[in-house]
Design a protein around this motif. Structure first.
Motif, PDB file in Angstrom:
ATOM      1  N   PHE A 192     -13.762 -15.877 -14.490  1.00 38.24           N
ATOM      2  CA  PHE A 192     -14.988 -15.821 -13.683  1.00 38.24           C
ATOM      3  C   PHE A 192     -15.035 -17.052 -12.799  1.00 38.24           C
ATOM      4  N   ALA A 193     -15.231 -16.827 -11.498  1.00 43.66           N
ATOM      5  CA  ALA A 193     -15.252 -17.913 -10.526  1.00 43.66           C
ATOM      6  C   ALA A 193     -16.681 -18.384 -10.289  1.00 43.66           C
ATOM      7  N   PHE A 194     -16.980 -19.632 -10.675  1.00 47.55           N
ATOM      8  CA  PHE A 194     -18.284 -20.210 -10.375  1.00 47.55           C
ATOM      9  C   PHE A 194     -18.368 -20.657  -8.922  1.00 47.55           C
ATOM     10  N   ASP A 195     -17.208 -21.015  -8.343  1.00 48.14           N
ATOM     11  CA  ASP A 195     -17.138 -21.478  -6.956  1.00 48.14           C
ATOM     12  C   ASP A 195     -16.166 -20.596  -6.179  1.00 48.14           C
ATOM     13  N   PRO A 196     -16.332 -20.511  -4.867  1.00 48.93           N
ATOM     14  CA  PRO A 196     -15.314 -19.817  -4.066  1.00 48.93           C
ATOM     15  C   PRO A 196     -14.014 -20.608  -4.063  1.00 48.93           C
ATOM     16  N   GLY A 215     -17.406 -13.831  -8.962  1.00 48.73           N
ATOM     17  CA  GLY A 215     -16.507 -12.695  -9.129  1.00 48.73           C
ATOM     18  C   GLY A 215     -15.759 -12.718 -10.447  1.00 48.73           C
ATOM     19  N   LEU A 216     -15.624 -11.534 -11.059  1.00 50.62           N
ATOM     20  CA  LEU A 216     -14.814 -11.366 -12.264  1.00 50.62           C
ATOM     21  C   LEU A 216     -13.360 -11.121 -11.887  1.00 50.62           C
ATOM     22  N   ALA A 217     -12.463 -11.533 -12.769  1.00 50.72           N
ATOM     23  CA  ALA A 217     -11.040 -11.244 -12.607  1.00 50.72           C
ATOM     24  C   ALA A 217     -10.478 -10.860 -13.972  1.00 50.72           C
ATOM     25  N   TRP A 218      -9.365 -10.119 -13.949  1.00 48.44           N
ATOM     26  CA  TRP A 218      -8.755  -9.657 -15.197  1.00 48.44           C
ATOM     27  C   TRP A 218      -7.246  -9.643 -15.063  1.00 48.44           C
ATOM     28  N   LEU A 274     -14.428  -9.191  -8.581  1.00 50.98           N
ATOM     29  CA  LEU A 274     -15.352  -8.104  -8.863  1.00 50.98           C
ATOM     30  C   LEU A 274     -16.751  -8.689  -9.071  1.00 50.98           C
ATOM     31  N   PRO A 275     -17.660  -8.551  -8.107  1.00 53.36           N
ATOM     32  CA  PRO A 275     -18.994  -9.131  -8.267  1.00 53.36           C
ATOM     33  C   PRO A 275     -19.821  -8.319  -9.263  1.00 53.36           C
ATOM     34  N   ASP A 276     -20.551  -9.014 -10.130  1.00 52.04           N
ATOM     35  CA  ASP A 276     -21.410  -8.330 -11.095  1.00 52.04           C
ATOM     36  C   ASP A 276     -22.481  -9.311 -11.555  1.00 52.04           C
TER      37      ASP A 276
END
Length: 285
Positions: free
Chosen positions: A45-49, A70-73, A106-108
């Protein structure tokens, strides 16, 4: 991090915590370059760009721009390369199950709330039960954005299984205990177990464990002269402060104030008696 890993990444700046079978890491904003193959699925999960270059599996390296929130997997066994000249605050959790393909950006909103809460928990000392609940929420949000429908647990949690779980909680109430360990006792995934448990009891396994701890602590505060720090340890709280915070949140009174309301004196032979000046609080529902 996984097999054949090599990295140039923030060293002392990375906060790491083992929560049951999951490994959580908080990365600061700093340059990094990593190449690894995870043994288990990794949620990010990205707290910053961020901007940089990355590649998954046999793909060619590509420039990426990741948005904040954004989420990443990355699935187990997927070769990963990622590098950034600046980086950004990032949450990484290894050990989850999820899709068999990599995903990113993935924004959520639900995942953002859970990730921010987990960051606060990790920075504040990582209460394992609270951190686990936040990790499970992130896993559920990943499944939701991926379109996965969770299995329906209707009718699965029988009275016999509930008694088995209650006995396990009682036996380990003075130890760190995670929901994933209760699920493993029934050979279930943590997510399925939590849904089945809530369906029958009306509350989450985490809330149930916490209520049992509070009930035991409540009785000990009222009926024994033991120091509050000892009571906190005997009931599985991380510290006296942790127990006090839970008392205030759930009962509206600190343990020390409760003890003043129900003073205990030690009788000959070590027995304790209670001078009840107020009606005792009811057990935690």
């Amino acid at each position: 991090m996984g097999k054949a890993s090599q990295q140039t990444a923030p060293g002392t700046g990375v906060l790491r915590a083992q929560i049951g079978r999951w490994r959580a890491e908080l990365w600061p904003e700093a340059p990094y370059s990593v190449r690894y193959t995870p043994d288990a699925g990794v949620l990010g999960f990205a707290f910053d760009p961020q901007t940089g270059e990355h590649a998954f599996g046999a793909d060619r390296r590509q420039v990426f721009v990741a948005r904040a929130g954004g989420l990443a997997w990355v699935p187990a066994g997927c070769d990963v390369y990622s590098a950034s000249d600046r980086g950004g605050a990032y949450l990484r959790i290894e050990g989850l199950c999820g899709p068999d393909r990599p995903m990113r950006d993935l924004p959520d909103r639900g995942a953002e709330v859970a990730a921010q809460a987990l960051r606060r928990t990790l920075l504040g000392g990582a209460d394992p039960l609270q951190a686990e609940a936040q990790i499970l929420t992130l896993a559920a949000r990943l499944a939701a954005v991926n379109g996965a429908a969770p299995a329906r647990p209707k009718g699965w949690m029988t009275p016999q299984r509930l008694r088995r779980i209650d006995a396990l909680i009682e036996a380990r109430l003075d130890e760190p205990l995670l929901v994933s360990e209760l699920a493993a006792a029934l050979d279930l995934s943590p997510g399925f177990f939590a849904r089945a448990f809530r369906e029958v009891t009306g509350r989450s396994p985490r809330a149930h464990i916490l209520a049992r701890r509070l009930n035991r602590a409540l009785e000990m505060v009222r009926s024994t002269p033991r120091p509050l720090a000892e009571i906190a340890a005997a009931c599985g709280f991380a510290s006296h402060a942790h127990m006090s915070a839970q008392f205030r949140a759930r009962l509206g009174i600190a343990p020390s104030d409760l003890r003043c309301a129900f003073p205990t004196r030690v009788l000959p032979g070590g027995a304790a008696s209670e001078a009840r000046r107020l009606r005792p609080p009811a057990p935690i529902p």
